[in-house]
Design an enzyme around this catalytic site. Structure first.
Site, mmCIF file in Angstrom:
data_model
loop_
_atom_site.group_PDB
_atom_site.id
_atom_site.type_symbol
_atom_site.label_atom_id
_atom_site.label_comp_id
_atom_site.label_asym_id
_atom_site.label_seq_id
_atom_site.Cartn_x
_atom_site.Cartn_y
_atom_site.Cartn_z
ATOM 1 N N ASP A 292 85.097 51.597 161.306
ATOM 2 C CA ASP A 292 85.775 52.756 160.849
ATOM 3 C C ASP A 292 84.786 53.486 159.723
ATOM 4 O O ASP A 292 84.242 52.818 159.047
ATOM 5 C CB ASP A 292 87.225 52.265 160.360
ATOM 6 C CG ASP A 292 88.063 53.524 160.106
ATOM 7 O OD1 ASP A 292 88.074 54.350 160.941
ATOM 8 O OD2 ASP A 292 88.663 53.976 158.899
ATOM 9 N N HIS B 108 74.784 55.564 158.143
ATOM 10 C CA HIS B 108 75.857 54.417 157.755
ATOM 11 C C HIS B 108 76.230 53.331 158.650
ATOM 12 O O HIS B 108 76.217 52.337 158.632
ATOM 13 C CB HIS B 108 77.082 55.162 157.219
ATOM 14 C CG HIS B 108 77.704 56.166 158.251
ATOM 15 N ND1 HIS B 108 76.991 57.175 158.885
ATOM 16 C CD2 HIS B 108 79.168 56.101 158.908
ATOM 17 C CE1 HIS B 108 77.965 57.763 159.623
ATOM 18 N NE2 HIS B 108 79.217 56.996 159.649
#
EC number: 3.6.1.66
Length: 187
Positions: A56, A170
């Site tokens: 997520d 990320h």
């Protein structure tokens, strides 16, 4: 993940959602990236009986107190719409000076094994939100985000090639961190 995991566990076959019997994916209702990633990884392991990896991620804007954060995909409401999300973000930052448009992409990657083993790692990419969309690669807020590594050339995440984006993103950072842990858990 397959490419990264191959370096650590060359005999492991990576399958995606399209490769397993369909199942109802859980509602992402947790207040953190880690919570939502674990929710999805646990659901995958329970539904398939296979070790499962899920992530997520989202954009956290400092001038908006970390929002849209876990609501990034649905920032402008349902259904999910990248164009609407980007338009809303630009409107919310319209009067924010460039030096205060700092932000970061955050990612949590979770691994859940049917035996109960769970792992979670985090990745982060710092940068700034620009004033107009640029680029055609990537998805979501990539067209508005310039990573710190590219402030000098001004390239948005949507203008980077896949190798460079994997190197600094990320998600790429989190996947590189979890790959050897997954390989050990599967050994």
């Amino acid at each position: 993940m397959e490419r990264i995991l191959r370096e650590h566990a060359p005999d492991v076959e990576v399958v995606g959602l399209d490769d397993v019997a369909a199942y109802d994916e859980p509602v992402e209702d947790q207040p953190t990236f880690e919570g939502n990633a674990l929710l999805k990884a646990r659901a995958g392991a329970a539904a398939t009986g296979l070790p499962s990896l899920a992530d997520d991620s989202g954009l956290c804007v400092d001038a908006l107190n970390g929002m849209p954060g876990v609501l990034s995909a649905r920032w402008s409401g349902r259904p999910k719409d990248d164009t609407r999300n980007n338009t809303l973000l630009l409107e919310q930052l319209e009067d924010v000076p460039d030096e205060r448009r700092t932000a970061h992409f955050a990612c949590a990657v979770a691994f859940a094994h049917p035996d109960g083993t769970e792992l979670v790692v985090h990745g982060r990419m710092d940068g700034r939100v620009i004033r107009a969309t640029r680029g055609s690669g990537g998805f979501g807020y990539d067209v508005l985000f310039v990573a710190d590594e590219h402030l000098a050339d001004g390239l948005t995440s949507a203008e980077l090639g896949p190798e460079e984006k994997d190197r600094i993103s990320h998600r790429g950072r989190a996947l590189r961190e979890i790959a050897p842990l997954v390989a050990r858990a599967l050994a």
